[in-house]
Design a protein around this motif. Sequence first.
Motif, PDB file in Angstrom:
ATOM      1  N   SER A  14       0.861  -1.185   0.000  1.00 14.90           N
ATOM      2  CA  SER A  14       0.000   0.000   0.000  1.00 14.90           C
ATOM      3  C   SER A  14       0.900   1.239   0.000  1.00 14.90           C
ATOM      4  O   SER A  14       2.030   1.194  -0.484  1.00 14.90           O
ATOM      5  N   ALA A  16       2.732   2.869   2.173  1.00 13.37           N
ATOM      6  CA  ALA A  16       4.059   2.795   2.781  1.00 13.37           C
ATOM      7  C   ALA A  16       4.975   1.876   1.967  1.00 13.37           C
ATOM      8  O   ALA A  16       6.118   2.236   1.659  1.00 13.37           O
ATOM      9  N   GLY A  17       4.472   0.687   1.613  1.00 12.22           N
ATOM     10  CA  GLY A  17       5.312  -0.290   0.917  1.00 12.22           C
ATOM     11  C   GLY A  17       5.662   0.144  -0.496  1.00 12.22           C
ATOM     12  O   GLY A  17       6.831   0.114  -0.907  1.00 12.22           O
ATOM     13  N   VAL A  43       6.297  -7.953  -1.200  1.00  8.13           N
ATOM     14  CA  VAL A  43       5.317  -9.025  -0.956  1.00  8.13           C
ATOM     15  C   VAL A  43       4.022  -8.380  -0.493  1.00  8.13           C
ATOM     16  O   VAL A  43       4.027  -7.589   0.452  1.00  8.13           O
ATOM     17  N   ARG A  52      -7.709   4.146  -0.410  1.00  5.26           N
ATOM     18  CA  ARG A  52      -8.374   3.808   0.861  1.00  5.26           C
ATOM     19  C   ARG A  52      -9.212   4.958   1.434  1.00  5.26           C
ATOM     20  O   ARG A  52     -10.304   4.725   1.939  1.00  5.26           O
ATOM     21  N   PRO A  56     -15.357   5.216   2.243  1.00  8.41           N
ATOM     22  CA  PRO A  56     -16.696   5.575   2.724  1.00  8.41           C
ATOM     23  C   PRO A  56     -17.674   5.908   1.590  1.00  8.41           C
ATOM     24  O   PRO A  56     -18.876   5.735   1.740  1.00  8.41           O
ATOM     25  N   ALA A  91       1.481 -12.644  -2.220  1.00  6.25           N
ATOM     26  CA  ALA A  91       1.425 -13.658  -1.159  1.00  6.25           C
ATOM     27  C   ALA A  91       1.164 -12.996   0.182  1.00  6.25           C
ATOM     28  O   ALA A  91       1.404 -11.807   0.364  1.00  6.25           O
ATOM     29  N   ALA A 124       5.631  -3.038   6.354  1.00  9.39           N
ATOM     30  CA  ALA A 124       4.663  -1.981   5.986  1.00  9.39           C
ATOM     31  C   ALA A 124       3.300  -2.624   5.726  1.00  9.39           C
ATOM     32  O   ALA A 124       2.638  -2.313   4.741  1.00  9.39           O
ATOM     33  N   LEU A 136      -8.180  -3.332   2.517  1.00 15.51           N
ATOM     34  CA  LEU A 136      -7.816  -4.673   2.066  1.00 15.51           C
ATOM     35  C   LEU A 136      -7.625  -5.612   3.245  1.00 15.51           C
ATOM     36  O   LEU A 136      -7.677  -6.823   3.093  1.00 15.51           O
ATOM     37  N   ASN A 137      -7.406  -5.004   4.419  1.00 14.66           N
ATOM     38  CA  ASN A 137      -7.066  -5.790   5.603  1.00 14.66           C
ATOM     39  C   ASN A 137      -5.941  -6.769   5.223  1.00 14.66           C
ATOM     40  O   ASN A 137      -4.963  -6.352   4.659  1.00 14.66           O
ATOM     41  N   THR A 169     -13.811   8.079   9.645  1.00 14.33           N
ATOM     42  CA  THR A 169     -14.408   6.992   8.844  1.00 14.33           C
ATOM     43  C   THR A 169     -15.905   6.877   9.132  1.00 14.33           C
ATOM     44  O   THR A 169     -16.728   6.780   8.210  1.00 14.33           O
ATOM     45  N   PHE A 272      -8.415   0.250  14.773  1.00 11.10           N
ATOM     46  CA  PHE A 272      -7.621  -0.526  13.820  1.00 11.10           C
ATOM     47  C   PHE A 272      -6.946  -1.683  14.551  1.00 11.10           C
ATOM     48  O   PHE A 272      -6.618  -1.560  15.719  1.00 11.10           O
ATOM     49  N   PHE A 278       2.099 -12.180  12.074  1.00  8.18           N
ATOM     50  CA  PHE A 278       3.227 -13.023  11.633  1.00  8.18           C
ATOM     51  C   PHE A 278       4.547 -12.606  12.308  1.00  8.18           C
ATOM     52  O   PHE A 278       5.607 -13.141  12.010  1.00  8.18           O
ATOM     53  N   GLY A 310       4.407   3.391   8.488  1.00  5.69           N
ATOM     54  CA  GLY A 310       2.965   3.411   8.217  1.00  5.69           C
ATOM     55  C   GLY A 310       2.150   2.936   9.412  1.00  5.69           C
ATOM     56  O   GLY A 310       2.616   2.923  10.550  1.00  5.69           O
ATOM     57  N   PRO A 321       0.031  11.638   4.118  1.00  3.30           N
ATOM     58  CA  PRO A 321       1.142  12.602   4.153  1.00  3.30           C
ATOM     59  C   PRO A 321       2.199  12.247   5.213  1.00  3.30           C
ATOM     60  O   PRO A 321       3.391  12.515   5.022  1.00  3.30           O
ATOM     61  N   LYS A 388     -10.711  17.517  -0.782  1.00  2.00           N
ATOM     62  CA  LYS A 388     -10.928  16.084  -0.535  1.00  2.00           C
ATOM     63  C   LYS A 388     -12.281  15.556  -1.037  1.00  2.00           C
ATOM     64  O   LYS A 388     -12.335  14.493  -1.639  1.00  2.00           O
TER      65      LYS A 388
HETATM   66  C1  LIG Z   1     -11.762   4.599   5.660  1.00  2.00           C
HETATM   67  C2  LIG Z   1     -10.417   5.259   5.783  1.00  2.00           C
HETATM   68  C3  LIG Z   1     -10.261   6.571   5.370  1.00  2.00           C
HETATM   69  C4  LIG Z   1      -9.030   7.185   5.450  1.00  2.00           C
HETATM   70  N1  LIG Z   1      -8.903   8.476   5.023  1.00  2.00           N
HETATM   71  C5  LIG Z   1      -7.694   9.065   5.034  1.00  2.00           C
HETATM   72  C6  LIG Z   1      -7.527  10.384   4.535  1.00  2.00           C
HETATM   73  O1  LIG Z   1      -8.478  11.031   4.127  1.00  2.00           O
HETATM   74  N2  LIG Z   1      -6.284  10.926   4.532  1.00  2.00           N
HETATM   75  C7  LIG Z   1      -5.208  10.237   4.983  1.00  2.00           C
HETATM   76  O2  LIG Z   1      -4.101  10.771   4.947  1.00  2.00           O
HETATM   77  N3  LIG Z   1      -5.343   8.986   5.473  1.00  2.00           N
HETATM   78  C8  LIG Z   1      -6.551   8.393   5.512  1.00  2.00           C
HETATM   79  N4  LIG Z   1      -6.689   7.132   6.018  1.00  2.00           N
HETATM   80  C9  LIG Z   1      -5.503   6.466   6.582  1.00  2.00           C
HETATM   81  C10 LIG Z   1      -4.658   5.864   5.469  1.00  2.00           C
HETATM   82  O3  LIG Z   1      -5.480   5.176   4.568  1.00  2.00           O
HETATM   83  C11 LIG Z   1      -3.628   4.929   6.093  1.00  2.00           C
HETATM   84  O4  LIG Z   1      -2.796   5.712   6.923  1.00  2.00           O
HETATM   85  C12 LIG Z   1      -2.813   4.225   5.023  1.00  2.00           C
HETATM   86  O5  LIG Z   1      -3.633   3.399   4.214  1.00  2.00           O
HETATM   87  C13 LIG Z   1      -1.750   3.365   5.671  1.00  2.00           C
HETATM   88  O6  LIG Z   1      -0.980   2.798   4.672  1.00  2.00           O
HETATM   89  P1  LIG Z   1      -0.049   1.560   4.973  1.00  2.00           P
HETATM   90  O7  LIG Z   1       0.764   1.356   3.724  1.00  2.00           O
HETATM   91  O8  LIG Z   1       0.665   1.742   6.253  1.00  2.00           O
HETATM   92  O9  LIG Z   1      -1.012   0.297   5.204  1.00  2.00           O
HETATM   93  P2  LIG Z   1      -2.381  -0.182   4.585  1.00  2.00           P
HETATM   94  O10 LIG Z   1      -2.984   0.830   3.698  1.00  2.00           O
HETATM   95  O11 LIG Z   1      -3.149  -0.721   5.730  1.00  2.00           O
HETATM   96  O12 LIG Z   1      -1.951  -1.400   3.658  1.00  2.00           O
HETATM   97  C14 LIG Z   1      -1.321  -2.546   4.125  1.00  2.00           C
HETATM   98  C15 LIG Z   1      -0.978  -3.446   2.958  1.00  2.00           C
HETATM   99  O13 LIG Z   1      -0.322  -4.611   3.464  1.00  2.00           O
HETATM  100  C16 LIG Z   1      -0.949  -5.776   2.980  1.00  2.00           C
HETATM  101  N5  LIG Z   1      -0.848  -6.818   4.013  1.00  2.00           N
HETATM  102  C17 LIG Z   1      -1.400  -6.819   5.250  1.00  2.00           C
HETATM  103  N6  LIG Z   1      -1.052  -7.926   5.917  1.00  2.00           N
HETATM  104  C18 LIG Z   1      -0.265  -8.634   5.082  1.00  2.00           C
HETATM  105  C19 LIG Z   1       0.418  -9.879   5.186  1.00  2.00           C
HETATM  106  N7  LIG Z   1       0.359 -10.646   6.282  1.00  2.00           N
HETATM  107  N8  LIG Z   1       1.117 -10.321   4.125  1.00  2.00           N
HETATM  108  C20 LIG Z   1       1.210  -9.567   2.998  1.00  2.00           C
HETATM  109  N9  LIG Z   1       0.598  -8.396   2.834  1.00  2.00           N
HETATM  110  C21 LIG Z   1      -0.133  -7.935   3.862  1.00  2.00           C
HETATM  111  C22 LIG Z   1      -2.395  -5.353   2.715  1.00  2.00           C
HETATM  112  O14 LIG Z   1      -3.018  -6.210   1.760  1.00  2.00           O
HETATM  113  C23 LIG Z   1      -2.187  -3.941   2.190  1.00  2.00           C
HETATM  114  O15 LIG Z   1      -1.858  -3.983   0.823  1.00  2.00           O
HETATM  115  C24 LIG Z   1      -7.922   6.475   5.962  1.00  2.00           C
HETATM  116  C25 LIG Z   1      -8.083   5.169   6.390  1.00  2.00           C
HETATM  117  C26 LIG Z   1      -9.315   4.548   6.295  1.00  2.00           C
HETATM  118  C27 LIG Z   1      -9.460   3.129   6.759  1.00  2.00           C
END
Ligand SMILES: Cc1cc2nc3c(=O)[nH]c(=O)nc-3n(C[C@H](O)[C@H](O)[C@H](O)COP(=O)(O)OP(=O)(O)OC[C@H]3O[C@@H](n4cnc5c(N)ncnc54)[C@H](O)[C@@H]3O)c2cc1C
Length: 410
Positions: A14, A16-17, A43, A52, A56, A91, A124, A136-137, A169, A272, A278, A310, A321, A388
């Motif tokens: 996502s 971060a990654g 991965v 994301r 909503p 994976a 990440a 995506l959880n 949210t 959250f 893992f 992240g 941001p 937004k």
């Molecule tokens: C409804 C909602 C609205 C939001 N609105 C805003 C906004 O307006 N502005 C803003 O700045 N932020 C917003 N956020 C927050 C923002 O979306 C998150 O901060 C951001 O998505 C975090 O990114 P991330 O890369 O850390 O992780 P995530 O986006 O959570 O992604 C994690 C990734 O890791 C993968 N993954 C998870 N577990 C595993 C595993 N075991 N093996 C392999 N892959 C795995 C997932 O499939 C996913 O691809 C919102 C969040 C939500 C839920």
Amino acid sequence: MSEQTSTLLILGGSYAGVSTAHYLLKHVIPKLPSPASYQVVLVSASSQGICRPGCPRAIISDDMFPQDKFFVSIPPLFEQYPAGRFRFVHAAVTELGHRSRTVSVRSMTDNTTETIPYHSLVIATGASTSSPLFGLNQSDSNELKKHWTSFRDALLQAKSIVIAGGGPTGVETASELGEHLNGAPGWFCRSTPKVSITLVASTPEILPILRPTIGRKAEDLLRKVGVKVVKGVRVADIKPLQTLEKLCSPTTVTLDDGRTLEADIYIPATGFTPNTNFIPESLLAKDKRVEVNMSTLRVDKAGERVYALGDVAGSFRASVPNIAAGVPVLCANMKRDLLHAAGEEPAGEDLIFKEDRRETQLVPIGKSSGVGAVYGWQVPGWFVWMVKGKDYFLGMLEAYWTGKQFAKEL
Ligand SMILES: Cc1cc2nc3c(=O)[nH]c(=O)nc-3n(C[C@H](O)[C@H](O)[C@H](O)COP(=O)(O)OP(=O)(O)OC[C@H]3O[C@@H](n4cnc5c(N)ncnc54)[C@H](O)[C@@H]3O)c2cc1C
């Protein structure tokens, strides 16, 4: 790939990654001795990234966003780099062996397993929402689409909806559903909403990151799209318990003041859960997030060259941001560590991450207004709409997927 290839492994595809992968490929690997000996391996349980913040609104219908922009396929984003420098592994990570410096993964396409040794590691994997409608959880985008289909089927019949959670949210979901089901605010808006929508917040005011007056303004706007707000109470119990198979079935919601609410659809928009199942307990903080050094973004307890970024990491504030600010710091510090491992002494000092904690949050309410503040300054509804509400950052986020956001090195 040669025998000596050093894997720079990133877990999670996502913001971060994917951003870290671009930054390493653009600004770190080319500056290492023998760049061809490094490969970034990403991965992720999902082969697509999603907008994301737009969930909503996106849950309501595929017509809300162009689907080819909302869902972004990851492998083609990296075709811009020299052949062999990047590999995508679709994976789920099942185990991190930080002593053996390996990660075990299970393929999302054929269930086969693989053990991947790493030279450096970035965790990440983000965090999961209580409701699977909002991300995506730990699974694939196909799963998310399946949940949206069940929700949309239920929405056609729903007469009552309860949403738990007074954060952005919950508020955005309530307002999007309110406007969709009860009509836009205006002279002709209904005195009795077509669908009863109740937002339950445990805090004294909704949107607790923002000052109370902004929360109250949001409440007024919600009322205009037929949403009732109940504040200062928690959901104590729901019956029957929600399962993935029965995501949108009639639910009795009991509040901790004894009241009960009947809902055709119940949506938990609270909190959250970090995706860290893992990871050995010894590397986690009490709240199950990765215990990371918030200055350097290194996971000091995990051995050399391990980092986290992240929503999965330390006290990282969940915002895109914020991730954008962390990526150059993590990558600069990784560059120093990689140079050191290659026998060179890096110049200068570690970069230090400083999170911006000023009051910043934009919350669209309906399709033309909203509330919010930016760096401590309250902003008007039209600004929230322009920045937004129009597309929930869909356009802006493209630069994160393509790597253009990180065209320059910090
Ligand atoms: C409804 C909602 C609205 C939001 N609105 C805003 C906004 O307006 N502005 C803003 O700045 N932020 C917003 N956020 C927050 C923002 O979306 C998150 O901060 C951001 O998505 C975090 O990114 P991330 O890369 O850390 O992780 P995530 O986006 O959570 O992604 C994690 C990734 O890791 C993968 N993954 C998870 N577990 C595993 C595993 N075991 N093996 C392999 N892959 C795995 C997932 O499939 C996913 O691809 C919102 C969040 C939500 C839920």
